[in-house]
Design a protein around this motif. Sequence first.
Motif, PDB file in Angstrom:
ATOM      1  N   GLU A 248       0.846  -1.182   0.000  1.00  0.00           N
ATOM      2  CA  GLU A 248       0.000   0.000   0.000  1.00  0.00           C
ATOM      3  C   GLU A 248       0.884   1.234   0.000  1.00  0.00           C
ATOM      4  N   ARG A 259      -3.724   0.315  -2.979  1.00  0.00           N
ATOM      5  CA  ARG A 259      -3.210  -1.036  -2.757  1.00  0.00           C
ATOM      6  C   ARG A 259      -2.830  -1.633  -4.109  1.00  0.00           C
ATOM      7  N   THR A 280      -5.902  -0.805  -6.686  1.00  0.00           N
ATOM      8  CA  THR A 280      -7.237  -0.402  -6.235  1.00  0.00           C
ATOM      9  C   THR A 280      -7.124   0.749  -5.245  1.00  0.00           C
ATOM     10  N   VAL A 282      -8.051   2.252  -1.940  1.00  0.00           N
ATOM     11  CA  VAL A 282      -8.542   1.770  -0.639  1.00  0.00           C
ATOM     12  C   VAL A 282      -8.556   2.908   0.369  1.00  0.00           C
ATOM     13  N   GLU A 285     -11.402   2.584   2.861  1.00  0.00           N
ATOM     14  CA  GLU A 285     -11.091   1.455   3.740  1.00  0.00           C
ATOM     15  C   GLU A 285     -10.016   1.838   4.752  1.00  0.00           C
TER      16      GLU A 285
END
Length: 637
Positions: A248, A259, A280, A282, A285
Motif C-alpha cells: 500500500e 493497494r 485499487t 482503498v 477502507e
Amino acid sequence: MTEDSRERLTQAGLNLIQQALSIFDSNLRLAVCNRQYQIMFDLPDALIRPGTSFEDTIRFLVQRGEYGPQDDPEAAVQLRVDQARAFVPHYMERTRTNGRTISVEGSPLPQGGWVTVYTDITEIKRQEALLRARSEELSGQVLDHAERLATANRSLAATNAALEEAKRELTAIEARTRQVTEMMPAHIAHMDRDLTYTFSNRRLPSVMPGAKTDIVGRHVYDALGKDTFDKIEPAFRRALDGEPRVLEITHDPSGRRIRIALTPDRGADGAVNGVYVLSTDVTRETQARAALAQTAKRELAAQLSSGLAHDFANLLTIILGLQGRLERMADLPPEAGDLVRATLAAARRGGTLLDRIAAISGPRELRPQPVDLRTFLHDLAAMARPTLGAAVTLDISVAGLDRPILLDPGPLQDSLLNLILNARDAMAPQGGRIRLAARAVRDTWAEISVCDTGPGFSPEALQRGLDPFFTTKGGEGSGLGLSMVYDQAKLAGGTVRLENTRTGARVTLRLPLRAARQAASPMLVLLVEDNDDIRTEVREMLRALGHNVIETSSAAEAESLATLPGIGMVLSDINLTGATSGVDLARALAGRVPAMGLMTSLPPGDGLRARAPCPVLQKPFTETDLATFLAAAGARP
C-alpha cells in the motif's frame, strides 16, 4: 439491427461465395445453404428451404443419377443417410454424371451437425491431365508429387479457413475480456521485464488522478511519475524475481491510499516474463481502518485508566478534604497556610487532569453532520479573537470547499481552538499572525491547517509533539492538547502533521472529505411519541425544516395512520406506552411506507435498540441532527 436484417445480410454474403455450401443440423435438417449450392446440383426450390430433410435431398440426387446407376436406389439413399448420422470429417473428389469434377469437404460443428463445402475443380483436373499428356519427359514421380501438392494445397486452404475461424473467435474473446476489465473499479495491467506496459484497461487515472490514460508502450516511470515509481520500484524488482507482492502506498498528488498487487507472469519454462498489476483505491477502507484502530486504542486506554483514575480521584478527594481542614484551623502559621494553598491548587489541577484524560480515553460516538466550512471557520474566528489580544491577527482562507461536507463540528471546534491558543502562546509576548486555512485535496481529504509566525517547533517537539503528556510549557501545560487533537482526527479517520515553515510552525489536519447529502424534500411525516413535551419539540423541529406532521402517541394508531396517502416517513420513539415498541412498529410497517426512522435515548449497546430494522436517531438531538438523519434515512416525498 433486427434479427431479420442480420439473416438477410448473412445470406447475401454467402451467395457471393463461388463455392457451394450447405449446413445440416444434428437432426439431418437443412439449416443454411447458398445460391451456388442450388445451381451446382440443379435443386428445386423445395430442397433449399431451411428444415428440408437430408434424406429427401439424397433421394432426389440418386433418382436423377447423380451417383450413377443404382440397382437398389432406396438402399443407396439409406447408405448415405447412415454415413451422415455417423459423420466424420472428410475430403474427397468425385466426377459427376455431367462430366464435371467436384471436391467435397465436410467438417463437424461444435453445436452438432456439419458444414460441407463443394468446389468445382474440373479445370484444375484438366490442367493436370494436360500436364501429364504433354510432359512425357517428366518422371512419374514428379507428376505424382504435383498431384499430391495440389491435393495438399486444397487441404491447406481448408485448414486456413479453420484457422481464420479460430482467429475470429479469439478476437471476440479478447474483446469480451477487455470489456470486462474496463468495467472493473481497479487498474489492471501487464508489464514486461523492462517494466514497459503491454496491456492496460485505461482505468489508471480513476485510481491515481493525474496519471496518463494511454500507457501501453510506456515505461512505468513515465506513466506514474518519479515519486510514485520510487515507492513501488523495489516491489516490482521482487516480483520480477518471482515473488508475488502486495503493498500500500499514498499517492501524493491526490492523497489517496492505493493497494497494489503484483503477480509474476511465468512462462511454460517457469521463467518470469513480466508482471501482472492490480491497483485499487482503498482510501475509504484505510480511513475506516484508522478510525477503528483509534477507537480500539481509546477503549484499551479507558480500561487501563479507569481503575487508576478512580483510585486517584479518591486520593485527591481525601487530600482536598484534609487540606481544607488544615486551611480552616485558626492558629495555622502563615508559612503552613501557603503550603496548604499550594497543595490545594495542585490537587485541583490533578482533578482537571483526570477530566482531560477521561475526555481522551472515554468512549465517544462520532456525530457527523453537514457543515459549511467557510461559515464554521469564520464563526470560530469570531469566538477566538477576544482571547488572542490586540497583538495577534487571525486570518481565514478557504479554497475549494463551497458545499457542505460531513464533519463532527464539536470535536473539530475544540481541536482548532486548541491549536489557535497554542499558536498564540508560542508567539507571546510580541504577538504575530495566525492563519487558519482550509482546502480540498482532490475528492479525498478536507485539509485544515493552523500556521503562526512564532519560533516554530523544536526538533523534539516535531518528534514527540503528539505524545500524551509531552509539553514545552513546563508546569503550566498538561501535555494533552495536541494529543486530544490527534485523537479526534484519528477517530474521524484522518491524520495530523506537525512541521515548520519559513515563517513559523504549522499543524495540518486531514479529515475524510465526504459531501453532505441534500436535505430531505418537504414531505408528510407521521410522528409517533408518547411523551407530550418531546412530541411537541420534535414536531416544531420538523415544521421548521419544512415538513408537514401528523402525530400520535401509540403504535396501534400509527399503524392505522400509516395507510394515509402521501406519508413520506414514519418517525417513532423506540419506547412507547403499551406492549408494542417502536421496533415492533418498524417491522410491521416494513415495505408499507417509503421510509422509517426511530428515536431513542437508549445507549448504542442496548438489546432493544440493536434489533432496530432501520436507522436510529440518538436523543437528545438538534434540528441539524434531525435534518441530517432524515436525509441519511432515505426519506422522500
